[in-house]
Design a protein around this motif. Structure first.
Motif, PDB file in Angstrom:
ATOM      1  N   PRO A  59      -7.262   7.483  12.067  1.00  0.00           N
ATOM      2  CA  PRO A  59      -6.732   6.209  12.561  1.00  0.00           C
ATOM      3  C   PRO A  59      -7.102   5.909  14.008  1.00  0.00           C
ATOM      4  CG  PRO A  59      -5.051   7.370  11.320  1.00  0.00           C
ATOM      5  CD  PRO A  59      -6.192   8.329  11.508  1.00  0.00           C
ATOM      6  N   PHE A  60      -7.195   6.944  14.828  1.00  0.00           N
ATOM      7  CA  PHE A  60      -7.402   6.722  16.253  1.00  0.00           C
ATOM      8  C   PHE A  60      -8.860   6.357  16.556  1.00  0.00           C
ATOM      9  CE2 PHE A  60      -4.109   9.825  15.287  1.00  0.00           C
ATOM     10  CZ  PHE A  60      -3.005   9.083  15.683  1.00  0.00           C
ATOM     11  N   GLU A  61      -9.780   6.956  15.836  1.00  0.00           N
ATOM     12  CA  GLU A  61     -11.185   6.573  15.981  1.00  0.00           C
ATOM     13  C   GLU A  61     -11.429   5.193  15.373  1.00  0.00           C
ATOM     14  OE1 GLU A  61     -13.696   7.960  17.691  1.00  0.00           O
ATOM     15  OE2 GLU A  61     -12.142   9.328  18.428  1.00  0.00           O
ATOM     16  N   GLU A  92       0.799  -1.229   0.000  1.00  0.00           N
ATOM     17  CA  GLU A  92       0.000   0.000   0.000  1.00  0.00           C
ATOM     18  C   GLU A  92       0.832   1.281   0.000  1.00  0.00           C
ATOM     19  OE1 GLU A  92      -3.225   0.093  -0.280  1.00  0.00           O
ATOM     20  OE2 GLU A  92      -3.637  -2.049  -0.106  1.00  0.00           O
ATOM     21  N   GLY A  93       2.139   1.162   0.171  1.00  0.00           N
ATOM     22  CA  GLY A  93       2.986   2.349   0.159  1.00  0.00           C
ATOM     23  C   GLY A  93       3.189   2.940   1.550  1.00  0.00           C
ATOM     24  N   ARG A  94       3.598   4.200   1.591  1.00  0.00           N
ATOM     25  CA  ARG A  94       3.924   4.849   2.862  1.00  0.00           C
ATOM     26  C   ARG A  94       2.679   5.076   3.698  1.00  0.00           C
ATOM     27  NH1 ARG A  94       7.932   6.813   5.605  1.00  0.00           N
ATOM     28  NH2 ARG A  94       9.374   6.267   3.919  1.00  0.00           N
ATOM     29  N   LEU A  95       2.790   4.751   4.991  1.00  0.00           N
ATOM     30  CA  LEU A  95       1.674   4.910   5.927  1.00  0.00           C
ATOM     31  C   LEU A  95       1.868   6.108   6.843  1.00  0.00           C
ATOM     32  CD1 LEU A  95       1.247   1.141   6.870  1.00  0.00           C
ATOM     33  CD2 LEU A  95      -0.025   2.444   5.149  1.00  0.00           C
ATOM     34  N   VAL A 140      -3.189  -5.221  13.897  1.00  0.00           N
ATOM     35  CA  VAL A 140      -3.632  -4.505  12.701  1.00  0.00           C
ATOM     36  C   VAL A 140      -2.719  -3.309  12.464  1.00  0.00           C
ATOM     37  CG1 VAL A 140      -5.591  -3.441  11.521  1.00  0.00           C
ATOM     38  CG2 VAL A 140      -6.003  -5.149  13.313  1.00  0.00           C
ATOM     39  N   GLY A 141      -2.318  -3.127  11.218  1.00  0.00           N
ATOM     40  CA  GLY A 141      -1.481  -1.987  10.888  1.00  0.00           C
ATOM     41  C   GLY A 141      -2.041  -1.150   9.767  1.00  0.00           C
ATOM     42  N   THR A 142      -1.911  -1.634   8.535  1.00  0.00           N
ATOM     43  CA  THR A 142      -2.232  -0.844   7.352  1.00  0.00           C
ATOM     44  C   THR A 142      -3.632  -0.260   7.385  1.00  0.00           C
ATOM     45  OG1 THR A 142      -0.700  -2.195   6.028  1.00  0.00           O
ATOM     46  CG2 THR A 142      -2.331  -0.891   4.840  1.00  0.00           C
ATOM     47  N   ALA A 143      -4.633  -1.064   7.726  1.00  0.00           N
ATOM     48  CA  ALA A 143      -6.020  -0.587   7.697  1.00  0.00           C
ATOM     49  C   ALA A 143      -6.232   0.581   8.653  1.00  0.00           C
ATOM     50  CB  ALA A 143      -6.964  -1.731   8.047  1.00  0.00           C
ATOM     51  N   ILE A 144      -5.568   0.525   9.802  1.00  0.00           N
ATOM     52  CA  ILE A 144      -5.696   1.626  10.769  1.00  0.00           C
ATOM     53  C   ILE A 144      -5.049   2.885  10.223  1.00  0.00           C
ATOM     54  CG2 ILE A 144      -4.892   2.449  13.013  1.00  0.00           C
ATOM     55  CD1 ILE A 144      -5.383  -0.387  14.090  1.00  0.00           C
TER      56      ILE A 144
END
Length: 229
Positions: free
Chosen positions: A219-221, A30-33, A209-213
């Motif tokens: 991201p925090f909600e 997905e590239g840079r997060l 979980v990483g990318t989806a967040i």
């Protein structure tokens, strides 16, 4: 010794899903997060959102991680931190401890059975908690033979660097075979709160979980939604 799993168990006992936030700067698919300079700020905000533990990917080439990020996050937060990398040696475990992690990921798919036995036992000797990652029924059996009490099922094939389209169906197919007394984490390929719930309903105790967040608008909600799945 079991600070990492104890934090997850405590969250589960409160009726919430223990969701470990995976801190990786880059997703190969997905590239840079996020930028490493934002890691500490993001970690503190995730803890405010309820995260019981954090995972830090230190592999630099494909995931944009670093040991410096591990140290910075571990020093800034009070929750336990897991180091994720392609760990294969005692020296790497010593390094993991030196940089402040409470737990270390040991992946069945990237080392021989002999290497795993050596690294698993050495981690126990050094007082850092090993999370044994599996991806197949055979690997679950091997992890059980080690006596692993903290086990992960990676929904993707890590050797394909998150480009194999793995989903939570991997956990659904394998979690029923987890040994009694094992705390099981469903890792990767989890995109929605519904995926989290499917993993838990199939027998997992927690989710990583990483990318989806990190790709969520907030991201925090979104983390809170997953924790309350």
């Amino acid at each position: 010794m079991n600070r990492f799993s104890s934090a997850l168990i405590e969250k589960k006992n409160k009726g919430l899903v223990p969701v470990i936030v995976d801190f990786k700067c880059i997703s190969p698919g997905e590239g840079r997060l996020f930028d490493e300079k934002d890691a500490v700020r993001n970690a503190l905000k995730m803890i405010e959102a309820g995260a019981p533990a954090i995972s830090v990917v230190t592999e630099p080439t494909d995931f944009g991680g670093s040991l410096g990020m591990l140290r910075a996050v571990a020093e800034a937060v009070e929750v336990p931190v897991l180091r994720k990398d392609f760990i294969r040696t005692k020296e790497a475990i010593d390094e993991t401890i030196e940089y402040g992690a409470s737990a270390v990921l040991l992946m069945c798919s990237v080392m021989s059975r002999e290497q795993m036995v050596i690294c698993y036992n050495y981690a126990l000797e050094r007082g850092i908690e090993p999370l044994v990652e599996t991806h197949t029924e055979e690997e679950i059996g091997f992890a059980a033979s080690l006596g692993a009490k903290l086990m992960g099922i990676n929904n993707r094939d890590i050797l394909r660097l998150e480009k194999d389209g793995g989903t939570v169906s991997t956990t659904q197919g394998l979690a029923g075979g987890k040994p009694e007394g094992t705390f099981l984490i469903s890792e990767s390929g989890i995109l929605t709160p519904a995926d989290v719930r499917r993993a838990i309903d199939s027998g997992a105790d927690a989710a990583l979980v990483g990318t989806a967040i990190w790709k969520a608008e907030d991201p925090f909600e979104y983390y809170k939604e997953m924790m309350n799945a």
